[in-house]
Motif scaffolding. Structure first.
Motif, PDB file in Angstrom:
ATOM      1  N   VAL A 233       7.606  -4.837  25.451  1.00  0.00           N
ATOM      2  CA  VAL A 233       6.188  -4.569  25.740  1.00  0.00           C
ATOM      3  C   VAL A 233       5.407  -4.970  24.478  1.00  0.00           C
ATOM      4  N   ALA A 234       4.077  -4.857  24.539  1.00  0.00           N
ATOM      5  CA  ALA A 234       3.268  -5.289  23.388  1.00  0.00           C
ATOM      6  C   ALA A 234       3.175  -4.217  22.302  1.00  0.00           C
ATOM      7  N   HIS A 235       3.153  -2.941  22.727  1.00  0.00           N
ATOM      8  CA  HIS A 235       2.883  -1.859  21.770  1.00  0.00           C
ATOM      9  C   HIS A 235       4.159  -1.100  21.394  1.00  0.00           C
ATOM     10  N   GLU A 236       4.343  -0.965  20.077  1.00  0.00           N
ATOM     11  CA  GLU A 236       5.544  -0.330  19.533  1.00  0.00           C
ATOM     12  C   GLU A 236       5.755   1.086  20.103  1.00  0.00           C
ATOM     13  N   GLU A 237       4.659   1.888  20.134  1.00  0.00           N
ATOM     14  CA  GLU A 237       4.828   3.289  20.559  1.00  0.00           C
ATOM     15  C   GLU A 237       5.242   3.357  22.036  1.00  0.00           C
ATOM     16  N   ARG A 238       4.770   2.391  22.818  1.00  0.00           N
ATOM     17  CA  ARG A 238       5.158   2.348  24.234  1.00  0.00           C
ATOM     18  C   ARG A 238       6.635   1.947  24.355  1.00  0.00           C
ATOM     19  N   ALA A 239       7.060   1.043  23.487  1.00  0.00           N
ATOM     20  CA  ALA A 239       8.466   0.606  23.493  1.00  0.00           C
ATOM     21  C   ALA A 239       9.378   1.802  23.234  1.00  0.00           C
TER      22      ALA A 239
ATOM     23  N   LYS B 174       3.557  -2.542  34.754  1.00  0.00           N
ATOM     24  CA  LYS B 174       3.683  -1.914  36.084  1.00  0.00           C
ATOM     25  C   LYS B 174       4.783  -2.587  36.894  1.00  0.00           C
ATOM     26  N   MET B 175       4.670  -3.902  37.079  1.00  0.00           N
ATOM     27  CA  MET B 175       5.638  -4.584  37.940  1.00  0.00           C
ATOM     28  C   MET B 175       6.999  -4.681  37.276  1.00  0.00           C
ATOM     29  N   GLY B 176       7.017  -5.043  35.989  1.00  0.00           N
ATOM     30  CA  GLY B 176       8.288  -5.140  35.268  1.00  0.00           C
ATOM     31  C   GLY B 176       9.005  -3.797  35.238  1.00  0.00           C
ATOM     32  N   GLY B 177       8.241  -2.729  35.058  1.00  0.00           N
ATOM     33  CA  GLY B 177       8.815  -1.384  35.026  1.00  0.00           C
ATOM     34  C   GLY B 177       9.423  -1.006  36.374  1.00  0.00           C
TER      35      GLY B 177
ATOM     36  N   ALA C 254       8.869 -15.881  41.161  1.00  0.00           N
ATOM     37  CA  ALA C 254       9.015 -14.827  42.166  1.00  0.00           C
ATOM     38  C   ALA C 254       7.669 -14.136  42.333  1.00  0.00           C
ATOM     39  N   MET C 255       7.368 -13.694  43.530  1.00  0.00           N
ATOM     40  CA  MET C 255       6.150 -12.918  43.735  1.00  0.00           C
ATOM     41  C   MET C 255       6.503 -11.640  44.501  1.00  0.00           C
ATOM     42  N   PRO C 256       6.780 -10.570  43.764  1.00  0.00           N
ATOM     43  CA  PRO C 256       7.123  -9.292  44.405  1.00  0.00           C
ATOM     44  C   PRO C 256       5.862  -8.475  44.704  1.00  0.00           C
ATOM     45  N   ASN C 257       6.016  -7.287  45.268  1.00  0.00           N
ATOM     46  CA  ASN C 257       4.854  -6.393  45.431  1.00  0.00           C
ATOM     47  C   ASN C 257       5.243  -4.957  45.068  1.00  0.00           C
TER      48      ASN C 257
ATOM     49  N   LYS D  51       0.833 -11.045  31.687  1.00  0.00           N
ATOM     50  CA  LYS D  51      -0.270 -11.559  32.514  1.00  0.00           C
ATOM     51  C   LYS D  51      -0.178 -13.086  32.609  1.00  0.00           C
ATOM     52  N   PRO D  52      -0.629 -13.644  33.713  1.00  0.00           N
ATOM     53  CA  PRO D  52      -0.472 -15.096  33.912  1.00  0.00           C
ATOM     54  C   PRO D  52      -0.920 -15.950  32.722  1.00  0.00           C
ATOM     55  N   PHE D  53      -2.095 -15.657  32.155  1.00  0.00           N
ATOM     56  CA  PHE D  53      -2.604 -16.521  31.080  1.00  0.00           C
ATOM     57  C   PHE D  53      -1.754 -16.448  29.817  1.00  0.00           C
ATOM     58  N   GLN D  54      -0.916 -15.366  29.700  1.00  0.00           N
ATOM     59  CA  GLN D  54      -0.083 -15.199  28.500  1.00  0.00           C
ATOM     60  C   GLN D  54       1.260 -15.937  28.598  1.00  0.00           C
ATOM     61  N   ILE D  55       1.600 -16.394  29.801  1.00  0.00           N
ATOM     62  CA  ILE D  55       2.954 -16.928  30.016  1.00  0.00           C
ATOM     63  C   ILE D  55       3.272 -18.138  29.117  1.00  0.00           C
TER      64      ILE D  55
HETATM   65  N1  LIG Z   1       0.896  -5.298  39.798  1.00  0.00           N
HETATM   66  C1  LIG Z   1       1.282  -5.977  40.875  1.00  0.00           C
HETATM   67  O1  LIG Z   1       1.134  -5.553  42.032  1.00  0.00           O
HETATM   68  C2  LIG Z   1       1.943  -7.334  40.696  1.00  0.00           C
HETATM   69  C3  LIG Z   1       2.583  -7.915  41.805  1.00  0.00           C
HETATM   70  C4  LIG Z   1       3.207  -9.158  41.628  1.00  0.00           C
HETATM   71  C5  LIG Z   1       3.178  -9.796  40.394  1.00  0.00           C
HETATM   72  N2  LIG Z   1       2.525  -9.209  39.361  1.00  0.00           N
HETATM   73  C6  LIG Z   1       2.479  -9.940  38.071  1.00  0.00           C
HETATM   74  O2  LIG Z   1       3.100  -9.138  37.096  1.00  0.00           O
HETATM   75  C7  LIG Z   1       2.539  -9.463  35.825  1.00  0.00           C
HETATM   76  C8  LIG Z   1       2.179  -8.167  35.107  1.00  0.00           C
HETATM   77  O3  LIG Z   1       1.268  -7.445  35.921  1.00  0.00           O
HETATM   78  P1  LIG Z   1       1.220  -5.852  35.821  1.00  0.00           P
HETATM   79  O4  LIG Z   1       0.354  -5.405  36.926  1.00  0.00           O
HETATM   80  O5  LIG Z   1       2.627  -5.317  35.684  1.00  0.00           O
HETATM   81  O6  LIG Z   1       0.443  -5.714  34.402  1.00  0.00           O
HETATM   82  P2  LIG Z   1       0.642  -4.662  33.214  1.00  0.00           P
HETATM   83  O7  LIG Z   1       1.009  -3.330  33.761  1.00  0.00           O
HETATM   84  O8  LIG Z   1      -0.560  -4.789  32.360  1.00  0.00           O
HETATM   85  O9  LIG Z   1       1.914  -5.219  32.413  1.00  0.00           O
HETATM   86  C9  LIG Z   1       1.864  -6.181  31.405  1.00  0.00           C
HETATM   87  C10 LIG Z   1       2.895  -5.783  30.358  1.00  0.00           C
HETATM   88  O10 LIG Z   1       2.997  -6.855  29.433  1.00  0.00           O
HETATM   89  C11 LIG Z   1       3.132  -6.297  28.150  1.00  0.00           C
HETATM   90  N3  LIG Z   1       2.737  -7.313  27.186  1.00  0.00           N
HETATM   91  C12 LIG Z   1       1.499  -7.805  26.911  1.00  0.00           C
HETATM   92  N4  LIG Z   1       1.577  -8.775  25.979  1.00  0.00           N
HETATM   93  C13 LIG Z   1       2.904  -8.878  25.658  1.00  0.00           C
HETATM   94  C14 LIG Z   1       3.627  -9.700  24.756  1.00  0.00           C
HETATM   95  N5  LIG Z   1       3.032 -10.616  23.993  1.00  0.00           N
HETATM   96  N6  LIG Z   1       4.967  -9.535  24.692  1.00  0.00           N
HETATM   97  C15 LIG Z   1       5.608  -8.624  25.458  1.00  0.00           C
HETATM   98  N7  LIG Z   1       4.981  -7.821  26.328  1.00  0.00           N
HETATM   99  C16 LIG Z   1       3.646  -7.958  26.412  1.00  0.00           C
HETATM  100  C17 LIG Z   1       2.251  -5.083  28.151  1.00  0.00           C
HETATM  101  O11 LIG Z   1       2.672  -4.216  27.115  1.00  0.00           O
HETATM  102  P3  LIG Z   1       1.956  -2.808  26.786  1.00  0.00           P
HETATM  103  O12 LIG Z   1       2.365  -1.903  27.919  1.00  0.00           O
HETATM  104  O13 LIG Z   1       2.525  -2.388  25.477  1.00  0.00           O
HETATM  105  O14 LIG Z   1       0.471  -3.087  26.752  1.00  0.00           O
HETATM  106  C18 LIG Z   1       2.513  -4.543  29.557  1.00  0.00           C
HETATM  107  O15 LIG Z   1       3.634  -3.672  29.512  1.00  0.00           O
HETATM  108  C19 LIG Z   1       1.311 -10.338  36.062  1.00  0.00           C
HETATM  109  O16 LIG Z   1       1.604 -11.667  35.676  1.00  0.00           O
HETATM  110  C20 LIG Z   1       1.084 -10.244  37.566  1.00  0.00           C
HETATM  111  O17 LIG Z   1       0.606 -11.453  38.095  1.00  0.00           O
HETATM  112  C21 LIG Z   1       1.919  -7.990  39.471  1.00  0.00           C
END
Ligand SMILES: NC(=O)c1ccc[n+]([C@@H]2O[C@H](COP(=O)([O-])OP(=O)(O)OC[C@H]3O[C@@H](n4cnc5c(N)ncnc54)[C@H](OP(=O)(O)O)[C@@H]3O)[C@@H](O)[C@H]2O)c1
Length: 279
Positions: free
Chosen positions: A46-52, A22-25, A128-131, A82-86
């Motif tokens: 991303v983690a999933h090939e089909e999503r890539a 979500k945020m990276g996108g 960085a902490m965006p929203n 996700k934080p725990f994966q960093i």
């Molecule tokens: N959402 C917010 O409002 C917000 C705001 C500020 C910061 N953040 C931070 O942004 C980070 C992601 O949050 P999110 O809300 O964007 O979560 P999310 O939508 O679940 O995004 C996580 C992405 O990581 C991918 N991923 C998982 N394991 C991976 C791996 N080993 N290698 C490469 N890609 C991998 C997932 O791929 P798939 O799509 O294939 O599953 C998914 O695209 C978090 O650390 C969070 O703290 C979020």
């Protein structure tokens, strides 16, 4: 290809977004839409090939599941899992890292020192902490620096996040508070806005008009604070005519504990933000 020199010129850098969810996108699409970076300057994973495959077609950039290859090809590596994966992600890309690269993590909770440690070298790490309003270019991102970050790299990170709104630079000790306030904050505001719209319906307005009135009023009040620089209390006073109706509304808000509730919400979210890195 491995990067062998430090590049801080935005027109020349290559950027990888590892974990384009979500945020990276949101960030990636803003970089492209605002032409901060050309498609060939960007790579994502991303983690999933089909999503890539689907995202690669949708965004017109290289999207893979190979973090190491993406990190090898980039000067600036954004960490968006996700934080725990960093820590695991940083260890995975460790062979591609060098002091010429910059790591920018936008994961909540994870300290720059934990990332430096996982990288195993004196690498520049920016947090960085965006929203989510970044989607429309009206986000805000707080940035803080790790131990090995030069001024030029900080300027580059600011340039990157300014494409999605405003930036502020804070000490790292404030990052969890930023998470509890402005990263979680849009959710609080949506609840307030939804409640105002519901209230409009209760007093007889059609729902679409009530929602528009609530949203534009929220937007207008925020813009007044930002553009005038006046204290919110002063702006509130200018709406509150003696013995008028607004003061009656304010009395209800005080009795319902709106202020204390919001303060407690930010405190709780800040506390939780401190724990997220643990999983
Ligand atoms: N959402 C917010 O409002 C917000 C705001 C500020 C910061 N953040 C931070 O942004 C980070 C992601 O949050 P999110 O809300 O964007 O979560 P999310 O939508 O679940 O995004 C996580 C992405 O990581 C991918 N991923 C998982 N394991 C991976 C791996 N080993 N290698 C490469 N890609 C991998 C997932 O791929 P798939 O799509 O294939 O599953 C998914 O695209 C978090 O650390 C969070 O703290 C979020």
């Amino acid at each position: 290809m491995n990067v062998t020199e430090t590049v801080t010129d935005i027109t020349k850098i290559r950027v990888a977004v590892l974990g384009a969810g979500k945020m990276g996108g949101i960030l990636l699409q803003a970089f492209l839409k605002q032409q901060l970076l050309a498609p060939d300057q960007l790579i994502a994973t991303v983690a999933h090939e089909e999503r890539a495959i689907a995202l690669s077609t949708q965004w017109g950039i290289d999207v893979t599941t190979d973090n190491l290859a993406a990190a090898s090809a980039a000067d600036v590596i954004l960490l968006g899992v996700k934080p725990f994966q960093i820590p695991d992600l940083v260890r995975e890309i460790e062979p591609a890292l060098s002091v010429h690269k910059t790591l920018v993590s936008f994961a909540a909770s994870v300290k720059t020192s934990a990332i430096e440690e996982a990288a195993g070298l004196e690498i520049a790490v920016i947090r960085a902490m965006p929203n989510t309003p970044s989607l429309l270019g009206v986000g805000i991102a707080a940035l803080c620096r790790g131990r090995y970050v030069s001024e030029a790299r900080m300027v580059l990170a600011e340039q990157i996040f300014q494409t999605v709104g405003r930036t502020v630079i804070v000490d790292e000790k404030h990052m969890d508070a930023v998470t509890g306030l402005s990263a979680s904050g849009p959710a609080y505001i949506y609840i307030i806005l939804e409640s105002l719209a519901e209230a409009g319906v209760k007093v007889g307005l059609p729902r679409d008009i009530a929602t528009l009135l609530a949203a534009q009023t929220t937007f207008g009040a925020a813009k007044m604070v930002l553009d005038t620089g006046y204290h919110p209390a002063l702006l509130k006073d200018s709406v509150t005519t003696p013995a008028g109706c607004t003061v009656d509304g304010i009395l209800e808000l005080e009795q319902g504990g709106l202020r204390v509730t919001l303060i407690k919400a930010v405190m709780r979210a800040t506390e939780r933000a401190k724990e997220l890195a643990k999983g």
